[in-house]
Write a protein that holds these residues in place. Structure first.
Motif, PDB file in Angstrom:
ATOM      1  N   LYS A 169       0.987  -1.258  -0.152  1.00  0.00           N
ATOM      2  CA  LYS A 169      -0.032   0.055  -0.208  1.00  0.00           C
ATOM      3  C   LYS A 169       0.838   1.115   0.028  1.00  0.00           C
ATOM      4  O   LYS A 169       1.985   1.220   0.582  1.00  0.00           O
ATOM      5  CB  LYS A 169      -0.901  -0.048   1.081  1.00  0.00           C
ATOM      6  N   LYS A 170       0.359   2.130  -0.663  1.00  0.00           N
ATOM      7  CA  LYS A 170       0.893   3.493  -0.755  1.00  0.00           C
ATOM      8  C   LYS A 170       0.057   4.718  -1.036  1.00  0.00           C
ATOM      9  O   LYS A 170      -0.583   4.867  -1.953  1.00  0.00           O
ATOM     10  CB  LYS A 170       1.931   3.640  -1.724  1.00  0.00           C
ATOM     11  N   GLY A 171      -0.368   5.378   0.059  1.00  0.00           N
ATOM     12  CA  GLY A 171      -1.548   6.505  -0.065  1.00  0.00           C
ATOM     13  C   GLY A 171      -2.794   5.640  -0.433  1.00  0.00           C
ATOM     14  O   GLY A 171      -3.173   4.634   0.423  1.00  0.00           O
ATOM     15  N   THR A 172      -3.450   5.913  -1.375  1.00  0.00           N
ATOM     16  CA  THR A 172      -4.533   5.504  -1.906  1.00  0.00           C
ATOM     17  C   THR A 172      -4.542   4.290  -2.937  1.00  0.00           C
ATOM     18  O   THR A 172      -5.375   3.656  -3.238  1.00  0.00           O
ATOM     19  CB  THR A 172      -5.515   6.453  -2.743  1.00  0.00           C
ATOM     20  N   GLN A 173      -3.190   3.762  -3.032  1.00  0.00           N
ATOM     21  CA  GLN A 173      -2.835   2.816  -4.015  1.00  0.00           C
ATOM     22  C   GLN A 173      -2.670   1.488  -3.150  1.00  0.00           C
ATOM     23  O   GLN A 173      -2.012   1.478  -2.253  1.00  0.00           O
ATOM     24  CB  GLN A 173      -1.359   3.099  -4.551  1.00  0.00           C
ATOM     25  N   THR A 174      -3.082   0.436  -3.829  1.00  0.00           N
ATOM     26  CA  THR A 174      -2.950  -0.771  -3.100  1.00  0.00           C
ATOM     27  C   THR A 174      -2.652  -1.994  -4.382  1.00  0.00           C
ATOM     28  O   THR A 174      -3.530  -1.961  -5.299  1.00  0.00           O
ATOM     29  CB  THR A 174      -4.313  -1.395  -2.612  1.00  0.00           C
ATOM     30  N   LEU A 175      -1.778  -2.557  -4.092  1.00  0.00           N
ATOM     31  CA  LEU A 175      -1.370  -3.770  -5.052  1.00  0.00           C
ATOM     32  C   LEU A 175      -1.388  -5.071  -4.392  1.00  0.00           C
ATOM     33  O   LEU A 175      -0.745  -5.353  -3.110  1.00  0.00           O
ATOM     34  CB  LEU A 175       0.109  -3.288  -5.518  1.00  0.00           C
ATOM     35  N   ARG A 176      -2.254  -5.907  -4.894  1.00  0.00           N
ATOM     36  CA  ARG A 176      -2.477  -7.131  -4.341  1.00  0.00           C
ATOM     37  C   ARG A 176      -2.155  -8.523  -5.299  1.00  0.00           C
ATOM     38  O   ARG A 176      -2.297  -8.267  -6.532  1.00  0.00           O
ATOM     39  CB  ARG A 176      -4.024  -7.503  -4.024  1.00  0.00           C
ATOM     40  N   ILE A 177      -1.222  -9.424  -4.775  1.00  0.00           N
ATOM     41  CA  ILE A 177      -0.763 -10.398  -5.609  1.00  0.00           C
ATOM     42  C   ILE A 177      -1.004 -11.808  -4.802  1.00  0.00           C
ATOM     43  O   ILE A 177      -0.772 -11.894  -3.699  1.00  0.00           O
ATOM     44  CB  ILE A 177       0.689 -10.183  -5.951  1.00  0.00           C
ATOM     45  N   ALA A 178      -1.645 -12.725  -5.692  1.00  0.00           N
ATOM     46  CA  ALA A 178      -2.042 -13.983  -4.906  1.00  0.00           C
ATOM     47  C   ALA A 178      -1.467 -15.032  -6.016  1.00  0.00           C
ATOM     48  O   ALA A 178      -1.918 -15.170  -7.021  1.00  0.00           O
ATOM     49  CB  ALA A 178      -3.538 -14.142  -4.600  1.00  0.00           C
ATOM     50  N   THR A 179      -0.927 -16.261  -5.419  1.00  0.00           N
ATOM     51  CA  THR A 179      -0.424 -17.200  -6.436  1.00  0.00           C
ATOM     52  C   THR A 179      -1.540 -18.296  -6.339  1.00  0.00           C
ATOM     53  O   THR A 179      -2.065 -18.773  -5.343  1.00  0.00           O
ATOM     54  CB  THR A 179       0.805 -17.788  -5.929  1.00  0.00           C
ATOM     55  N   HIS A 180      -1.660 -18.885  -7.676  1.00  0.00           N
ATOM     56  CA  HIS A 180      -2.576 -20.087  -7.961  1.00  0.00           C
ATOM     57  C   HIS A 180      -1.659 -21.376  -7.951  1.00  0.00           C
ATOM     58  O   HIS A 180      -1.919 -22.479  -7.497  1.00  0.00           O
ATOM     59  CB  HIS A 180      -3.260 -19.886  -9.191  1.00  0.00           C
ATOM     60  N   ASP A 181      -0.500 -21.127  -8.619  1.00  0.00           N
ATOM     61  CA  ASP A 181       0.412 -22.086  -8.635  1.00  0.00           C
ATOM     62  C   ASP A 181       1.879 -21.654  -8.550  1.00  0.00           C
ATOM     63  O   ASP A 181       2.147 -20.675  -9.379  1.00  0.00           O
ATOM     64  CB  ASP A 181       0.370 -22.946  -9.956  1.00  0.00           C
ATOM     65  N   GLN A 182       2.627 -21.830  -7.619  1.00  0.00           N
ATOM     66  CA  GLN A 182       3.769 -21.008  -7.350  1.00  0.00           C
ATOM     67  C   GLN A 182       5.103 -21.881  -7.882  1.00  0.00           C
ATOM     68  O   GLN A 182       5.232 -22.992  -7.529  1.00  0.00           O
ATOM     69  CB  GLN A 182       4.110 -20.906  -5.959  1.00  0.00           C
ATOM     70  N   ASP A 183       5.530 -21.076  -8.835  1.00  0.00           N
ATOM     71  CA  ASP A 183       7.008 -21.782  -9.505  1.00  0.00           C
ATOM     72  C   ASP A 183       8.412 -21.479  -8.452  1.00  0.00           C
ATOM     73  O   ASP A 183       9.239 -22.410  -8.504  1.00  0.00           O
ATOM     74  CB  ASP A 183       7.201 -21.085 -10.796  1.00  0.00           C
ATOM     75  N   GLY A 184       8.258 -20.599  -7.793  1.00  0.00           N
ATOM     76  CA  GLY A 184       9.481 -20.289  -6.950  1.00  0.00           C
ATOM     77  C   GLY A 184       9.333 -19.139  -6.138  1.00  0.00           C
ATOM     78  O   GLY A 184       8.693 -17.972  -6.578  1.00  0.00           O
TER      79      GLY A 184
END
Length: 258
Positions: free
Chosen positions: A72-87
């Motif tokens: 998060k930064k101010g009003t910005q949000t970045l979300r990342i979720a893995t379905h199949d993790q390679d590394g």
């Protein structure tokens, strides 16, 4: 040791970027989290990241039941979720710079970026922005190269301030060398470090006159009584606000033309 690290996550991920609007992506991407909390999400197309957040205020992650990351930064949000993790990995990192020699402690490469640091062991040395790194080594046993720095004179000193002090060299050359220009003050200017090197009146706090010592060499006297310096941008008075030296130079040029 180098304690900064770049974190890398690769796999089939959903990426959601939220600000004034919401954008969602999915694909096999590689996410890079830099030590300053800058996050870059790359896919195979082009050079520009799919999504990014520069110097996030906060970054949190959870590896329970699949990797997730929220920045998060101010009003910005970045979300990342893995379905199949390679590394997922942490890699030691440092600033990249121009090679200037070998570290005497570990044999790793010494490089110059904002300062000088060793790529191997992480030893760091503060270096003025205008300093020139020389090929010759210091006269002491430290094994480090010297740097050339102009502060009234051209000084050749060790990179390590603890080994050979630039401040001490400038002080020896110019401490009390110039009189305080205030008309009602009989003090001399001392060489002091106040963030940077300054020439400040010895009668402080009764007299708070002080000037930053510029990057350059003394080449004459100003009409105000202070020295002038030859710098990369031209000749100037120790007092950066003084225009008497410039006025006298213009008058001299006018007289020569006559």
């Amino acid at each position: 040791m180098i304690d900064d690290a770049i974190r890398v996550l690769a796999g089939d991920c959903t990426v959601i970027a939220e600000d004034d609007d919401r954008q969602e992506y999915r694909g096999r991407v590689t996410t890079i989290v830099k030590p300053d909390n800058t996050i870059l999400v790359h896919d195979t197309d082009g050079y520009q990241p799919v999504a990014w957040l520069t110097r996030a205020d906060s970054v949190s992650s959870d590896r329970t039941g699949g990797f997730t990351l929220v920045a998060k930064k101010g009003t910005q949000t970045l979300r990342i979720a893995t379905h199949d993790q390679d590394g997922f990995a942490h890699y030691p990192s440092s600033a990249a710079g121009t090679p200037i020699g070998a570290c005497p402690d570990c044999g790793g490469a010494l490089v110059r970026s904002s300062g000088v640091h060793c790529v191997g062991c992480g030893d760091r040395y503060g270096v003025p922005a205008d300093a020139t790194i020389r090929d010759e080594q210091c006269d002491c046993d430290c094994g480090l190269p010297k740097m050339r720095v102009e502060r009234g004179l051209a000084f050749n000193v060790c990179l390590d301030r603890g080994c050979e002090s630039l401040d001490a060299a400038v002080t020896e050359a110019f401490d009390r060398e110039w009189a305080c220009p205030e008309p009602d003050c009989d003090g001399n200017l001392r060489i002091l470090r106040r963030g940077g090197l300054i020439a400040g009146c010895e009668h402080y706090p009764d007299c708070d006159t002080g000037f930053a010592v510029p990057a350059g060499v003394v080449d004459g006297d100003c009409g105000c009584g202070l020295p002038t310096f030859e710098t990369a941008s031209g000749t100037r008075c120790l007092d950066a606000t003084c225009d008497r030296g410039l006025e006298e130079a213009l008058e001299a040029e006018s007289a020569a033309d006559d």
